[in-house]
Design an enzyme around this catalytic site. Structure first.
Site, short mmCIF file in Angstrom:
data_model
loop_
_atom_site.label_atom_id
_atom_site.label_comp_id
_atom_site.label_asym_id
_atom_site.label_seq_id
_atom_site.Cartn_x
_atom_site.Cartn_y
_atom_site.Cartn_z
N ASN A 104 -6.16 -6.77 2.10
CA ASN A 104 -5.53 -7.96 2.67
C ASN A 104 -4.48 -7.69 3.73
O ASN A 104 -4.20 -8.57 4.54
CB ASN A 104 -5.00 -8.88 1.56
CG ASN A 104 -3.95 -8.23 0.70
OD1 ASN A 104 -3.88 -7.01 0.61
ND2 ASN A 104 -3.11 -9.03 0.07
N GLU A 120 1.23 -1.19 -7.30
CA GLU A 120 1.58 -2.50 -6.70
C GLU A 120 0.38 -3.41 -6.94
O GLU A 120 -0.63 -3.32 -6.24
CB GLU A 120 1.81 -2.33 -5.18
CG GLU A 120 2.99 -1.43 -4.81
CD GLU A 120 4.33 -2.12 -4.98
OE1 GLU A 120 4.36 -3.36 -5.19
OE2 GLU A 120 5.35 -1.42 -4.92
N CYS A 135 -0.59 -11.10 -2.19
CA CYS A 135 -0.30 -10.84 -3.60
C CYS A 135 0.84 -11.72 -4.13
O CYS A 135 0.92 -11.95 -5.33
CB CYS A 135 0.03 -9.37 -3.79
SG CYS A 135 1.26 -8.80 -2.63
P1 NAP Z 1 -9.07 -3.81 -5.44
O1 NAP Z 1 -10.46 -4.30 -5.59
O2 NAP Z 1 -8.30 -3.46 -6.65
O3 NAP Z 1 -9.17 -2.54 -4.46
C1 NAP Z 1 -8.02 -1.86 -4.01
C2 NAP Z 1 -8.39 -0.45 -3.59
O4 NAP Z 1 -8.78 0.30 -4.74
C3 NAP Z 1 -9.57 -0.38 -2.62
O5 NAP Z 1 -9.34 0.64 -1.68
C4 NAP Z 1 -10.70 -0.02 -3.55
O6 NAP Z 1 -11.80 0.60 -2.89
C5 NAP Z 1 -10.01 0.96 -4.48
N1 NAP Z 1 -10.71 1.23 -5.74
C6 NAP Z 1 -11.61 0.44 -6.39
N2 NAP Z 1 -12.04 1.07 -7.52
C7 NAP Z 1 -11.39 2.26 -7.59
C8 NAP Z 1 -11.41 3.35 -8.51
N3 NAP Z 1 -12.16 3.35 -9.59
N4 NAP Z 1 -10.62 4.41 -8.26
C9 NAP Z 1 -9.83 4.45 -7.17
N5 NAP Z 1 -9.79 3.45 -6.24
C10 NAP Z 1 -10.54 2.37 -6.45
O7 NAP Z 1 -8.20 -4.87 -4.62
P2 NAP Z 1 -8.54 -5.69 -3.33
O8 NAP Z 1 -9.55 -6.74 -3.64
O9 NAP Z 1 -8.80 -4.79 -2.16
O10 NAP Z 1 -7.12 -6.37 -3.04
C11 NAP Z 1 -6.68 -7.50 -3.72
C12 NAP Z 1 -5.73 -7.15 -4.85
O11 NAP Z 1 -4.64 -6.38 -4.36
C13 NAP Z 1 -5.10 -8.38 -5.47
O12 NAP Z 1 -5.07 -8.24 -6.87
C14 NAP Z 1 -3.70 -8.39 -4.90
O13 NAP Z 1 -2.74 -9.07 -5.68
C15 NAP Z 1 -3.41 -6.93 -4.84
N6 NAP Z 1 -2.32 -6.66 -3.88
C16 NAP Z 1 -1.09 -6.33 -4.37
C17 NAP Z 1 -0.03 -6.11 -3.50
C18 NAP Z 1 1.34 -5.73 -3.97
O14 NAP Z 1 2.15 -5.34 -3.15
N7 NAP Z 1 1.66 -5.83 -5.24
C19 NAP Z 1 -0.24 -6.24 -2.12
C20 NAP Z 1 -1.50 -6.59 -1.67
C21 NAP Z 1 -2.54 -6.79 -2.56
P3 NAP Z 1 -13.07 -0.30 -2.46
O15 NAP Z 1 -12.57 -1.29 -1.47
O16 NAP Z 1 -13.99 0.71 -1.90
O17 NAP Z 1 -13.58 -0.96 -3.72
#
Ligand code: NAP
Length: 471
Positions: A149, A245, A279
């Site tokens: 995002n 995060e 987020c």
């Molecule tokens: P996501 O599906 O959890 O993916 C995040 C990252 O993790 C991607 O690079 C993903 O790769 C990777 N990943 C997936 N499975 C993994 C594994 N088994 N081992 C290591 N890495 C792995 O999240 P998203 O859909 O991209 O982002 C949305 C989420 O991020 C929401 O829950 C949001 O709240 C959270 N977020 C939090 C913050 C904060 O500061 N707290 C900021 C922004 C977003 P792939 O893309 O290749 O699957």
């Protein structure tokens, strides 16, 4: 684009398409890293960590400072790339570049401030005649795993502090949005970073990410993403430091003395930015019963007026969601809520990745659009009978990343700040506000550890204690 590791740009045998969420057109392709590529990337980063450790703080400052300037020089081009791969509006993309430059600038400054402290050893029994002090040293290899995002700024929030602290970094960007991270690597190299100091390996989290997380040569993982993936990484990481995060379902309390015009402006600004895929997006508005209906009536037309369309059109205020399956999930949660008695005030329509800005009233706390992370352009409203109930509802979540309150009462505001367990608390604004220098991170299942360059460098360094005896 190619990926970058062990000092070189490299291709892979399998290519993955990066699609524009707006119309599905292919923006570019990136390689899917093989297990051999992951191994070579880690070996390269281990060599890079040794090289980075030799760079003086001032040299690290200069590299990051130059990179920050280069981001600003290429602001329009990078803003457009962010918009194309992520789907946010061009205005939001360009703003993300400004913030990314600021994040690198803040990181550059930290490269000059990595000090220790002198320990007052003569205050300890038998400590006289000795001198003690602490030293901060880099962790070694930092793994930065980032979500879709904010494909540039959230990468900068990990890469900037990691390099400032003298580590090498491997970036594993989100598969939906890897292009901005690869462009950042180009810029850092042009700014003079030793080539083994950085790597960016592309490919799915389940394969590439998992191999990286399990490897003992990586000393620190900084992860931003969903709670489910974060939990999995914590289970597989073994003995290494992790920062998490994670997600949220951020609440905004509106008390009876609030200025409803200001509340409506804040909800529109903090609930629908990046199509609600932030987020800390406002997800739950909890308003006291004496202003609840007035607020619903004020907000409905304003939410309906948010202009959707082509993200590259300067008049567009909200773009599509990242993936069709996420838009379909949001649709399903709204239908469930309606079946349970919630009232659709406006929006609710979906076409592919496009989801209309939506306001839902009379939401019960046990509905999924309230108790889970929705991550879409939807705000749900719930009435509370008292400040006690409003504070209880705001805190009744497994998440705790950001929360807000609108009130003219200092007592009520401070009570909210003390009693709602959330990493960020906003008084008279919505939860979705961040300056890149603040300590930023969640409580409960929203994670642990803080970002913001000054705080992240602490988490990306080790502290040594040195004692000189016999003085
Ligand atoms: P996501 O599906 O959890 O993916 C995040 C990252 O993790 C991607 O690079 C993903 O790769 C990777 N990943 C997936 N499975 C993994 C594994 N088994 N081992 C290591 N890495 C792995 O999240 P998203 O859909 O991209 O982002 C949305 C989420 O991020 C929401 O829950 C949001 O709240 C959270 N977020 C939090 C913050 C904060 O500061 N707290 C900021 C922004 C977003 P792939 O893309 O290749 O699957």
């Amino acid at each position: 684009m190619k990926m970058f590791y062990a000092g070189h740009w490299r291709d892979g045998t399998n290519q993955v398409q990066v699609a524009n969420p707006y119309d599905g057109s292919v923006v570019d392709t990136v390689p899917q890293a093989s297990p051999e590529a992951v191994e070579a990337a880690i070996a390269g980063a281990v060599a890079g960590a040794a090289e980075m450790r030799k760079l003086a703080g001032y040299e690290r400052f200069q590299i990051l400072r130059r990179a920050a300037d280069m981001l600003l020089e290429r602001q329009q081009e990078l803003g457009r790339l962010i918009s194309l791969e992520e789907g946010k509006t061009l205005t939001e993309g360009v703003f993300e570049v400004t913030r990314s430059a600021e994040t690198l600038e803040l990181s550059a400054e930290e490269a000059k401030r990595l000090g220790g402290e002198v320990l007052p050893l003569d205050g300890a029994p038998g400590g006289a005649g000795r001198l003690g002090f602490t030293l901060r040293v880099p962790c070694g290899v930092v793994l930065a795993i980032t979500p879709f995002n904010f494909p540039l700024n959230l990468v900068c929030h990990k890469v900037g502090p990691a390099l400032a602290a003298g580590n090498s970094v491997i970036i594993k960007p989100a598969s939906d949005t890897p292009l901005s991270a690869l462009r950042l690597v180009e810029i850092l190299l042009e700014a003079g970073l030793p080539p083994t100091g950085i790597a960016c390996v592309t490919g799915s989290g389940g394969s590439v990410g998992d191999l990286l997380c399990r490897d003992a040569r990586i000393r620190k993982i900084s992860f931003t993403g969903s709670a489910d993936v974060g939990r999995h990484i914590c289970q597989t990481a073994g003995l290494k430091r992790v920062t998490m995060e994670l997600g949220s379902n951020s609440p905004l309390i509106v008390l009876g003395d609030a200025n409803l015009e200001k509340v409506a402006a804040a909800v529109v600004a903090t609930g629908y930015g990046n199509a609600g895929q932030v987020c800390i997006s406002t997800q739950r508005v909890i308003a006291l019963a004496n202003v609840y209906q007035d607020l619903v009536e004020l907000l409905g037309p304003r939410v309906a007026a948010i202009r959707t369309g082509d993200p590259l059109d300067p008049l567009t205020q909200m773009g599509p969601m990242i993936r069709e399956r996420d838009a379909a999930r949001v649709s399903q949660w709204i239908e469930e809520a309606r079946a349970g008695g919630a009232r659709l005030v406006c929006g609710g329509e979906r076409s592919g990745t496009h989801f209309a800005p939506t306001l839902v009233a009379d939401v019960r706390p046990d509905m999924r659009i309230s108790c889970d992370e929705l991550f879409g352009p939807v705000v749900g409203m719930t009435a509370a009978q008292s400040i006690d109930e409003a504070i209880a509802l705001a805190g009744d979540s497994r998440y705790g990343l950001s929360a807000g309150i609108f009130t003219e009462s200092l007592d009520a505001a401070l009570r909210f700040a003390r009693e709602v367990d959330s990493g960020n608390l906003h008084i008279n604004w919505g939860p979705a506000w961040r300056a890149d220098l603040i300590p930023y991170g969640g409580l409960k299942e929203s994670g642990f550890g803080k970002e913001g360059p000054r705080y992240a460098v602490q988490e990306m360094t080790e502290m040594k204690t040195v004692i000189i005896h016999g003085l």
